[in-house]
Design a protein around this motif. Structure first.
Motif, PDB file in Angstrom:
ATOM      1  N   ASP A 162    -112.147 -72.795 -60.008  1.00  0.00           N
ATOM      2  CA  ASP A 162    -111.516 -73.831 -59.194  1.00  0.00           C
ATOM      3  C   ASP A 162    -112.621 -74.640 -58.497  1.00  0.00           C
ATOM      4  O   ASP A 162    -113.471 -74.073 -57.811  1.00  0.00           O
ATOM      5  CB  ASP A 162    -110.599 -73.142 -58.164  1.00  0.00           C
ATOM      6  CG  ASP A 162    -109.916 -74.157 -57.275  1.00  0.00           C
ATOM      7  OD1 ASP A 162    -109.262 -75.064 -57.805  1.00  0.00           O
ATOM      8  OD2 ASP A 162    -110.074 -74.040 -56.029  1.00  0.00           O
ATOM      9  N   LYS A 200    -113.219 -77.845 -55.899  1.00  0.00           N
ATOM     10  CA  LYS A 200    -112.539 -78.803 -55.007  1.00  0.00           C
ATOM     11  C   LYS A 200    -113.575 -79.601 -54.222  1.00  0.00           C
ATOM     12  O   LYS A 200    -114.618 -79.077 -53.862  1.00  0.00           O
ATOM     13  CB  LYS A 200    -111.641 -78.051 -54.030  1.00  0.00           C
ATOM     14  CG  LYS A 200    -110.377 -77.547 -54.652  1.00  0.00           C
ATOM     15  CD  LYS A 200    -109.199 -77.550 -53.671  1.00  0.00           C
ATOM     16  CE  LYS A 200    -107.912 -77.254 -54.427  1.00  0.00           C
ATOM     17  NZ  LYS A 200    -107.892 -75.908 -55.028  1.00  0.00           N
ATOM     18  N   MET A 201    -113.235 -80.845 -53.971  1.00  0.00           N
ATOM     19  CA  MET A 201    -114.134 -81.691 -53.173  1.00  0.00           C
ATOM     20  C   MET A 201    -113.347 -82.262 -52.011  1.00  0.00           C
ATOM     21  O   MET A 201    -112.227 -82.722 -52.204  1.00  0.00           O
ATOM     22  CB  MET A 201    -114.637 -82.856 -54.020  1.00  0.00           C
ATOM     23  CG  MET A 201    -115.315 -82.399 -55.269  1.00  0.00           C
ATOM     24  SD  MET A 201    -115.826 -83.816 -56.234  1.00  0.00           S
ATOM     25  CE  MET A 201    -115.859 -83.051 -57.829  1.00  0.00           C
ATOM     26  N   THR A 202    -113.943 -82.228 -50.829  1.00  0.00           N
ATOM     27  CA  THR A 202    -113.238 -82.795 -49.675  1.00  0.00           C
ATOM     28  C   THR A 202    -113.676 -84.252 -49.502  1.00  0.00           C
ATOM     29  O   THR A 202    -114.709 -84.665 -50.050  1.00  0.00           O
ATOM     30  CB  THR A 202    -113.561 -82.014 -48.381  1.00  0.00           C
ATOM     31  OG1 THR A 202    -114.951 -82.208 -48.090  1.00  0.00           O
ATOM     32  CG2 THR A 202    -113.275 -80.527 -48.532  1.00  0.00           C
ATOM     33  N   ASP A 255    -114.429 -71.977 -56.257  1.00  0.00           N
ATOM     34  CA  ASP A 255    -113.560 -70.806 -56.060  1.00  0.00           C
ATOM     35  C   ASP A 255    -113.429 -70.470 -54.569  1.00  0.00           C
ATOM     36  O   ASP A 255    -113.534 -69.304 -54.158  1.00  0.00           O
ATOM     37  CB  ASP A 255    -114.109 -69.596 -56.836  1.00  0.00           C
ATOM     38  CG  ASP A 255    -114.061 -69.840 -58.340  1.00  0.00           C
ATOM     39  OD1 ASP A 255    -113.164 -70.569 -58.802  1.00  0.00           O
ATOM     40  OD2 ASP A 255    -114.933 -69.306 -59.052  1.00  0.00           O
ATOM     41  N   ASP A 314    -117.927 -72.561 -50.044  1.00  0.00           N
ATOM     42  CA  ASP A 314    -118.655 -73.811 -49.825  1.00  0.00           C
ATOM     43  C   ASP A 314    -120.040 -73.734 -50.491  1.00  0.00           C
ATOM     44  O   ASP A 314    -120.894 -72.958 -50.059  1.00  0.00           O
ATOM     45  CB  ASP A 314    -118.807 -74.056 -48.311  1.00  0.00           C
ATOM     46  CG  ASP A 314    -119.426 -75.407 -48.010  1.00  0.00           C
ATOM     47  OD1 ASP A 314    -119.975 -76.023 -48.943  1.00  0.00           O
ATOM     48  OD2 ASP A 314    -119.376 -75.845 -46.846  1.00  0.00           O
ATOM     49  N   ARG A 337    -110.093 -82.801 -66.103  1.00  0.00           N
ATOM     50  CA  ARG A 337    -109.859 -82.628 -64.653  1.00  0.00           C
ATOM     51  C   ARG A 337    -110.115 -83.938 -63.903  1.00  0.00           C
ATOM     52  O   ARG A 337    -109.390 -84.314 -62.994  1.00  0.00           O
ATOM     53  CB  ARG A 337    -110.802 -81.550 -64.084  1.00  0.00           C
ATOM     54  CG  ARG A 337    -110.531 -80.152 -64.601  1.00  0.00           C
ATOM     55  CD  ARG A 337    -111.472 -79.169 -63.945  1.00  0.00           C
ATOM     56  NE  ARG A 337    -111.532 -77.924 -64.708  1.00  0.00           N
ATOM     57  CZ  ARG A 337    -111.675 -76.721 -64.160  1.00  0.00           C
ATOM     58  NH1 ARG A 337    -111.803 -76.595 -62.856  1.00  0.00           N
ATOM     59  NH2 ARG A 337    -111.723 -75.648 -64.910  1.00  0.00           N
ATOM     60  N   MET A 391    -107.498 -86.175 -61.720  1.00  0.00           N
ATOM     61  CA  MET A 391    -107.719 -86.464 -60.297  1.00  0.00           C
ATOM     62  C   MET A 391    -107.573 -87.957 -60.007  1.00  0.00           C
ATOM     63  O   MET A 391    -107.126 -88.341 -58.942  1.00  0.00           O
ATOM     64  CB  MET A 391    -109.143 -86.046 -59.891  1.00  0.00           C
ATOM     65  CG  MET A 391    -109.368 -84.566 -59.753  1.00  0.00           C
ATOM     66  SD  MET A 391    -111.140 -84.326 -59.381  1.00  0.00           S
ATOM     67  CE  MET A 391    -111.287 -82.562 -59.493  1.00  0.00           C
TER      68      MET A 391
END
Ligand code: DC
Length: 222
Positions: A65, A67-69, A77, A80, A110, A114
């Protein structure tokens, strides 16, 4: 009127910095696709998966997994890894895994998922040529190896990375340039309809202004 913006170019040309600034000014979402290849490489390194073992890296990705903020933090996963993925070892390993066709397929899917809507600024190597072929604005951001090495050196200093040697950075950048432009699958290249911006002698503000003008003209003509 919202559009999509593709920013491609070699390592350390300032793509992420510029994309972040543009995203703030336009109130768009920035996606740093290089971070996804870096996360893939980091996890493979940690899992003792060989970087040329396409099947094993793809299998690993099935349970990965990323993820980007909006403020640029990267989570792998749930952990950070914002700083860790910038290490030299990970940079080279990212270039290695990015050669693998099936890995690219997975990550490109992906990325397209997005950025289904408009209002995205995506930076990478194959955004204008593969990921967002229909982006309304395509920029090819480049700079001399010397200018890029110096920027990466300063960025490392700011991040507190101790293993920081300008000559070594220059060599690594030249090697990654070669690898990224000579690989078989989606080699890094300028899209035919991309506008080239050489940032060697420009400040960040000047680059942002140059691209903002291009974007404004495009939005105005829509
Ligand atoms: O932009 P970066 O230095 O963070 O990218 C890390 C590596 O990933 C780089 O060697 C090229 C590769 N990459 C790629 O092949 N395609 C992308 N869209 C983004 C990065």
């Amino acid at each position: 009127m919202r559009i999509n913006i593709a920013i491609d170019g070699p390592s350390a040309a300032g793509k992420s910095t510029i994309a972040k600034r543009l995203a703030t000014q336009l109130n768009y979402v920035h996606l740093d696709t290089g971070a996804m290849y870096r996360c893939t490489a980091l996890k493979a390194l940690k899992s003792n998966i060989k970087l040329d073992d396409e099947a094993a890296v793809c299998e690993m990705l099935k349970t990965t997994d990323i993820k980007m903020t909006s403020d640029g933090q990267i989570f792998l996963d749930g952990e950070d890894v914002t700083k860790e993925i910038r290490n030299d070892d990970v940079s080279m390993a990212a270039s290695d895994v990015s050669k693998l066709e099936k890995v690219r397929e997975d990550l490109v899917k992906r990325q397209q998922e997005m950025a289904k809507d408009k209002g995205f600024i995506m930076d990478g190597r194959d955004i204008g040529t593969v990921v967002l072929k229909d982006a309304e604005v395509k920029i090819f951001l480049t700079a001399s190896v010397e200018a890029r090495a110096l920027r990466r050196y300063k960025q490392n200093q700011e991040l507190g990375i101790l293993d920081n040697d300008l000559e070594k950075i220059k060599e690594d950048i030249a090697q990654r340039d070669y690898q990224d432009t000579h690989r078989e699958h989606s080699p890094s290249r300028q899209a035919e309809d991309a506008i080239k911006v050489d940032t060697s002698d420009l400040t960040i503000d000047e680059v942002v202004d140059t691209i903002m003008k291009i974007v404004s003209e495009r939005i105005g003509s829509k």
